[in-house]
Design a protein around this motif. Structure first.
Motif, PDB file in Angstrom:
ATOM      1  N   VAL A 273       0.131  51.861 -37.804  1.00  0.00           N
ATOM      2  CA  VAL A 273      -0.956  51.503 -36.884  1.00  0.00           C
ATOM      3  C   VAL A 273      -2.306  51.778 -37.527  1.00  0.00           C
ATOM      4  O   VAL A 273      -3.244  50.972 -37.430  1.00  0.00           O
ATOM      5  N   LEU A 274      -2.435  52.920 -38.206  1.00  0.00           N
ATOM      6  CA  LEU A 274      -3.691  53.231 -38.879  1.00  0.00           C
ATOM      7  C   LEU A 274      -4.022  52.178 -39.941  1.00  0.00           C
ATOM      8  O   LEU A 274      -5.179  51.765 -40.101  1.00  0.00           O
ATOM      9  N   ILE A 275      -3.004  51.769 -40.660  1.00  0.00           N
ATOM     10  CA  ILE A 275      -3.226  50.747 -41.690  1.00  0.00           C
ATOM     11  C   ILE A 275      -3.674  49.437 -41.056  1.00  0.00           C
ATOM     12  O   ILE A 275      -4.605  48.779 -41.533  1.00  0.00           O
ATOM     13  N   SER A 276      -3.006  49.047 -39.982  1.00  0.00           N
ATOM     14  CA  SER A 276      -3.337  47.768 -39.344  1.00  0.00           C
ATOM     15  C   SER A 276      -4.698  47.806 -38.667  1.00  0.00           C
ATOM     16  O   SER A 276      -5.290  46.744 -38.407  1.00  0.00           O
ATOM     17  N   LYS A 277      -5.231  49.009 -38.374  1.00  0.00           N
ATOM     18  CA  LYS A 277      -6.529  49.129 -37.715  1.00  0.00           C
ATOM     19  C   LYS A 277      -7.655  49.468 -38.694  1.00  0.00           C
ATOM     20  O   LYS A 277      -8.766  49.824 -38.277  1.00  0.00           O
ATOM     21  N   MET A 278      -7.414  49.310 -39.983  1.00  0.00           N
ATOM     22  CA  MET A 278      -8.420  49.664 -40.987  1.00  0.00           C
ATOM     23  C   MET A 278      -9.679  48.812 -40.814  1.00  0.00           C
ATOM     24  O   MET A 278      -9.609  47.585 -40.746  1.00  0.00           O
ATOM     25  N   PRO A 279     -10.866  49.412 -40.725  1.00  0.00           N
ATOM     26  CA  PRO A 279     -12.109  48.636 -40.578  1.00  0.00           C
ATOM     27  C   PRO A 279     -12.398  47.838 -41.860  1.00  0.00           C
ATOM     28  O   PRO A 279     -12.214  48.341 -42.974  1.00  0.00           O
ATOM     29  N   ARG A 280     -12.877  46.620 -41.695  1.00  0.00           N
ATOM     30  CA  ARG A 280     -13.208  45.743 -42.824  1.00  0.00           C
ATOM     31  C   ARG A 280     -14.610  45.192 -42.613  1.00  0.00           C
ATOM     32  O   ARG A 280     -14.930  44.656 -41.538  1.00  0.00           O
ATOM     33  N   MET A 281     -15.448  45.296 -43.640  1.00  0.00           N
ATOM     34  CA  MET A 281     -16.821  44.799 -43.577  1.00  0.00           C
ATOM     35  C   MET A 281     -16.825  43.332 -43.989  1.00  0.00           C
ATOM     36  O   MET A 281     -17.138  42.959 -45.117  1.00  0.00           O
ATOM     37  N   ARG A 282     -16.478  42.473 -43.025  1.00  0.00           N
ATOM     38  CA  ARG A 282     -16.377  41.042 -43.280  1.00  0.00           C
ATOM     39  C   ARG A 282     -16.420  40.300 -41.953  1.00  0.00           C
ATOM     40  O   ARG A 282     -16.097  40.866 -40.900  1.00  0.00           O
ATOM     41  N   PRO A 283     -16.782  39.024 -41.962  1.00  0.00           N
ATOM     42  CA  PRO A 283     -16.910  38.303 -40.685  1.00  0.00           C
ATOM     43  C   PRO A 283     -15.573  38.020 -40.013  1.00  0.00           C
ATOM     44  O   PRO A 283     -15.482  38.050 -38.782  1.00  0.00           O
ATOM     45  N   GLU A 284     -14.542  37.716 -40.783  1.00  0.00           N
ATOM     46  CA  GLU A 284     -13.256  37.392 -40.181  1.00  0.00           C
ATOM     47  C   GLU A 284     -12.156  37.539 -41.219  1.00  0.00           C
ATOM     48  O   GLU A 284     -12.402  37.671 -42.417  1.00  0.00           O
ATOM     49  N   LEU A 285     -10.907  37.509 -40.724  1.00  0.00           N
ATOM     50  CA  LEU A 285      -9.729  37.593 -41.580  1.00  0.00           C
ATOM     51  C   LEU A 285      -8.863  36.363 -41.383  1.00  0.00           C
ATOM     52  O   LEU A 285      -8.863  35.749 -40.309  1.00  0.00           O
ATOM     53  N   GLU A 286      -8.125  36.006 -42.412  1.00  0.00           N
ATOM     54  CA  GLU A 286      -7.190  34.896 -42.290  1.00  0.00           C
ATOM     55  C   GLU A 286      -6.063  35.274 -41.331  1.00  0.00           C
ATOM     56  O   GLU A 286      -5.788  36.448 -41.086  1.00  0.00           O
ATOM     57  N   ALA A 287      -5.406  34.265 -40.820  1.00  0.00           N
ATOM     58  CA  ALA A 287      -4.284  34.500 -39.915  1.00  0.00           C
ATOM     59  C   ALA A 287      -3.194  35.281 -40.641  1.00  0.00           C
ATOM     60  O   ALA A 287      -2.830  34.962 -41.770  1.00  0.00           O
ATOM     61  N   GLY A 288      -2.689  36.331 -39.996  1.00  0.00           N
ATOM     62  CA  GLY A 288      -1.640  37.142 -40.596  1.00  0.00           C
ATOM     63  C   GLY A 288      -2.149  38.353 -41.337  1.00  0.00           C
ATOM     64  O   GLY A 288      -1.357  39.241 -41.685  1.00  0.00           O
ATOM     65  N   LYS A 289      -3.449  38.399 -41.604  1.00  0.00           N
ATOM     66  CA  LYS A 289      -4.020  39.546 -42.293  1.00  0.00           C
ATOM     67  C   LYS A 289      -4.359  40.639 -41.284  1.00  0.00           C
ATOM     68  O   LYS A 289      -4.699  40.362 -40.126  1.00  0.00           O
ATOM     69  N   LEU A 290      -4.296  41.881 -41.729  1.00  0.00           N
ATOM     70  CA  LEU A 290      -4.518  43.019 -40.836  1.00  0.00           C
ATOM     71  C   LEU A 290      -5.862  43.670 -41.106  1.00  0.00           C
ATOM     72  O   LEU A 290      -6.419  43.569 -42.203  1.00  0.00           O
ATOM     73  N   GLY A 291      -6.348  44.385 -40.100  1.00  0.00           N
ATOM     74  CA  GLY A 291      -7.628  45.059 -40.189  1.00  0.00           C
ATOM     75  C   GLY A 291      -8.544  44.617 -39.063  1.00  0.00           C
ATOM     76  O   GLY A 291      -8.312  43.594 -38.410  1.00  0.00           O
ATOM     77  N   GLU A 292      -9.594  45.409 -38.812  1.00  0.00           N
ATOM     78  CA  GLU A 292     -10.588  45.092 -37.795  1.00  0.00           C
ATOM     79  C   GLU A 292     -11.904  44.741 -38.478  1.00  0.00           C
ATOM     80  O   GLU A 292     -12.411  45.522 -39.290  1.00  0.00           O
ATOM     81  N   CYS A 293     -12.437  43.580 -38.154  1.00  0.00           N
ATOM     82  CA  CYS A 293     -13.625  43.061 -38.835  1.00  0.00           C
ATOM     83  C   CYS A 293     -14.901  43.506 -38.128  1.00  0.00           C
ATOM     84  O   CYS A 293     -14.971  43.538 -36.896  1.00  0.00           O
ATOM     85  N   PHE A 294     -15.921  43.781 -38.965  1.00  0.00           N
ATOM     86  CA  PHE A 294     -17.242  44.144 -38.468  1.00  0.00           C
ATOM     87  C   PHE A 294     -18.278  43.409 -39.301  1.00  0.00           C
ATOM     88  O   PHE A 294     -18.277  43.490 -40.527  1.00  0.00           O
ATOM     89  N   LYS A 295     -19.189  42.707 -38.627  1.00  0.00           N
ATOM     90  CA  LYS A 295     -20.235  41.968 -39.329  1.00  0.00           C
ATOM     91  C   LYS A 295     -21.458  42.833 -39.589  1.00  0.00           C
ATOM     92  O   LYS A 295     -22.133  42.656 -40.605  1.00  0.00           O
ATOM     93  N   ALA A 296     -21.777  43.750 -38.667  1.00  0.00           N
ATOM     94  CA  ALA A 296     -22.960  44.597 -38.800  1.00  0.00           C
ATOM     95  C   ALA A 296     -22.586  45.905 -39.482  1.00  0.00           C
ATOM     96  O   ALA A 296     -21.560  46.518 -39.165  1.00  0.00           O
ATOM     97  N   LYS A 297     -23.431  46.327 -40.404  1.00  0.00           N
ATOM     98  CA  LYS A 297     -23.136  47.543 -41.159  1.00  0.00           C
ATOM     99  C   LYS A 297     -23.112  48.791 -40.276  1.00  0.00           C
ATOM    100  O   LYS A 297     -22.224  49.650 -40.458  1.00  0.00           O
ATOM    101  N   PRO A 298     -24.017  48.962 -39.301  1.00  0.00           N
ATOM    102  CA  PRO A 298     -23.933  50.167 -38.442  1.00  0.00           C
ATOM    103  C   PRO A 298     -22.610  50.252 -37.686  1.00  0.00           C
ATOM    104  O   PRO A 298     -22.016  51.342 -37.587  1.00  0.00           O
TER     105      PRO A 298
END
Length: 710
Positions: A273-298
């Motif tokens: 679960v921790l791996i799948s919830k890893m924050p990512r500094m990017r607008p979006e992820l491809e289908a099937g990819k894991l992580g939570e996307c954030f566009k704003a740096k703060p």
């Protein structure tokens, strides 16, 4: 090389450039080899002919073989047919971008506020880059389906270094929207192309491929040390979906063991679960990819700190004491250390500096921005984990990170050839005044042309050297302001004219670029070639298209002289088609005007033979009189014409010629009698009594006409 010796060099080079390069020669012949023949082949290739030593025991053996050796650094990833497909496919995007560039240049002359580096321009360049990239293959991450089915053999198409290089340049130069998350772009890039480095050394991708083959035979997967090593390696480079899939293969997930291994399964699931919830500094992820996307740096920083706190909390949990399976405990805690950025663990698991570089972005320096910082980190990773063998992609990446356009161009040229350099220049100059100035500055040491024009000319030369690609070379030559049109004319003149389709293509290119004089000269060349090789009709046709009056007149005179030697029906039929094709426009003394009138005269006589009426006979008489009066009718043809007209002169119903016309013909006959006394007179091929027969017929007709007129 010292700085003194390379003062005029565009790109500095070292003594390593002088080391000999060894090219494999796979000829397949049995020794002994007696001699070799070497010559230039198409493009940047050598043709090497290998000859065996003849012997009595080698009667059935091949005596020699010719092979081609490429000197352009291509390693066989892309076949010749695929290269041609890429070459043809890239013409349209290139031409469209040049057209838009010309439009921008025109607008900049009108308005001082318009710049080729406006926001709208880089969007055009990005569109161009996407079109080129699509030609190189729609690459999807090779890690996506690696562990989808342990029994399934990988069917994904092999990635190519050319595609990988193009995506690198697109990310750093063309796609301005991705500048804020370049590290994440590199994560995706490595996921797609890590397999390219597997041929010279071990990689995370090769580890996964090898483990997938062993996965089928494993009974208790969590007891296998390689299982935990592969997962940790994949986690370190950010292939989160693969890691979670592998974690779910853990034995604690089996229904018959859930009750006995509840704590162990809880730890495995918590890490997943921790791996799948890893924050990512990017607008979006491809289908099937894991992580939570954030566009704003703060927002990303807050999520990152929270995620790291959750990892630290789990790492200090008392549940580890209750985990009875030692390999699971050690493996999961090692994965937590990776997510916490343990440098020693990362250096141990990574196979080369690029993988370590990506791991630093993900877990140690997730807030890295700017090429200067990225370049410094790359140098550090190279020292910690150098590659076993140099790779052309790594040289290109270092040049990009170091913001050195000269190095980028040199690496593109050395590793990927003229096609890459020619088309990448448009991407390199997008939004960069420095690169634009460097590549468009006219240089005296290059003959007054720019580096951009030089690379286009080189690529056009490569295209011109192959019979299947020369047709697209004009697109690139015409974009070269200084020398392009001159070289285009040379290219068009060098094309063979013996094939009609090729000739038409050549002329179409002349029409497109308004090269009327070149087109006319090519048609003249084609006309003379066909005429000399026996294709008389084609020769006359092309000379007519070129409006070459001088040569047409000479041909008409030659034809006239040939027909004049024998004006018999058989000889005339051999030339009648060409006479009709030439028309009556070529005006030469005693030329085709006579032959055309003679053709009409023969047609009238033919109608009389077929039983036509007196009207046809009168028409034949008119043609005869016209021929005899016309100064273009040579004297040597007068007697054959009159001899052919015997039936007209002896017409039974009534005389067809009046007294005036009959006297005209008698005078012509008298002039002919005098002309026959000259030594240069050419006698016609007629029966011996032809002259007396004509005289008798004219005298008879004169008497009948005189009686009728009285």
């Amino acid at each position: 090389m010292s700085g003194e010796n390379q003062g005029g060099a565009i790109v500095p080079y070292s003594e390593e450039a002088k080391k000999p390069v060894v090219y494999p020669l796979r000829h397949g012949l049995k020794p002994p080899i007696s001699r070799l023949g070497i010559s230039w082949s198409r493009g940047n290739s050598l043709r090497v002919t290998v000859f065996r030593q003849p012997s009595e025991d080698s009667e059935n053996e091949v005596g020699g073989k010719a092979v081609e050796v490429r000197l352009d650094g291509r390693d066989g990833e892309i076949s010749d047919a695929q290269w041609r497909r890429i070459a043809y496919g890239s013409v349209s995007p290139f031409a469209l971008l040049q057209s838009r560039k010309n439009s921008f240049a025109s607008l900049s002359k009108i308005s001082s506020t318009t710049s080729p580096f406006d926001a709208e321009w880089w969007e055009y360049v990005l569109e161009y880059s996407k079109d080129i990239s699509s030609l190189l293959g729609n690459q999807t991450s090779t890690t996506q389906s690696l562990i989808e089915d342990p029994k399934e053999v990988l069917k994904d198409p092999e990635p190519t270094s050319l595609k990988a290089a193009w995506e690198l340049m697109e990310s750093f130069y063309a796609d301005k929207l991705s500048q804020a998350w370049l590290p994440e772009r590199l994560v995706d890039w490595l996921a797609d192309y890590d397999s390219l480095f597997s041929s010279t050394q071990e990689t995370v991708h090769s580890k996964l491929v090898g483990f997938q083959k062993d996965l089928v035979s494993l009974q208790v997967i969590e007891d296998e040390p390689k299982y935990w090593e592969v997962m940790s390696s994949a986690l370190a480079v950010g292939w989160l979906d693969i890691v979670v899939k592998l974690l779910r293969l853990h034995g604690s997930y089996q229904l018959d063991q859930l009750g006995n291994r509840e704590t162990e399964n809880g730890l495995v699931e918590a890490v997943a679960v921790l791996i799948s919830k890893m924050p990512r500094m990017r607008p979006e992820l491809e289908a099937g990819k894991l992580g939570e996307c954030f566009k704003a740096k703060p927002d990303f920083m807050k999520a990152w700190e929270k995620w790291r706190a959750q990892i630290a909390k789990l790492e200090c949990s008392t549940f580890w004491i209750q985990c009875a399976h030692r390999q699971t405990q050690e493996g999961l805690r090692n994965m937590l250390q990776i997510m916490l950025g343990n440098t020693n663990n990362l250096c141990t698991l990574m196979c080369h500096w690029m993988e370590l570089y990506i791991a630093h972005f993900l877990y140690i320096r997730p807030f890295t921005v700017g090429l200067e910082s990225m370049y410094g980190l790359a140098q550090k990773c190279i020292q910690l984990k150098p590659m076993a063998a140099s790779h052309r992609l790594m040289g290109l990446l270092i040049g990009i990170l170091g913001e050195n356009i000269e190095v980028v161009l040199a690496e593109c040229s050395k590793g990927f050839g003229p096609w890459m350099v020619t088309h990448a220049i448009e991407v390199l100059t997008a939004g960069s005044h420095q690169a634009d100035t460097l590549l468009h500055e006219e240089r005296d040491n290059l003959g007054g042309i720019s580096m951009e024009e030089l690379h286009r000319l080189v690529y056009a030369q490569v295209l011109s050297s192959h019979p299947l690609t020369w047709q697209i070379a004009p697109i690139y030559l015409t974009s070269c302001i200084k020398q392009g049109m001159g070289l285009l004319e040379i290219l068009l003149y060098k094309q063979p004219v013996d094939h009609n389709q090729l000739l038409l293509k050549n002329l179409e290119i002349c029409r497109l670029y308004e090269l009327d004089s070149v087109s006319s000269n090519i048609m003249k060349i084609a006309g003379m070639y066909n005429w000399k090789h026996g294709k008389k009709g084609s020769g006359v046709y092309w000379l007519q298209q070129a409006q070459d009056e001088a040569r047409l007149n000479r041909i008409a005179q030659q034809m006239f002289d040939s027909v004049g030697r024998s004006i018999s029906d058989e000889s005339f039929r051999q030339w009648e088609g060409l006479i009709q094709l030439l028309g009556s426009e070529p005006k030469t003394a005693g030329g085709l005007e006579f032959l055309h009138k003679y053709r009409d005269f023969k047609k009238s006589l033919l109608q009389i033979r077929d039983g036509k009426t007196t009207d046809a006979a009168r028409q034949a008489v008119e043609s005869l009189i016209s021929l005899m009066k016309n100064p273009s009718t040579p004297q040597r043809f007068w007697l054959p014409l009159l001899h052919d007209s015997l039936k007209l002169l002896n017409w039974e119903e009534r005389p067809l010629l009046n007294v005036l016309r009959t006297n005209l013909l008698l005078n012509k006959l008298q002039e002919l009698s005098i002309a026959r006394l000259r030594p240069d007179f050419i006698e016609a091929d007629l029966p011996p009594h032809a002259l007396s027969s004509v005289r008798l017929a004219l005298a008879t007709n004169l008497g009948r006409a005189t009686l009728e007129e009285q």
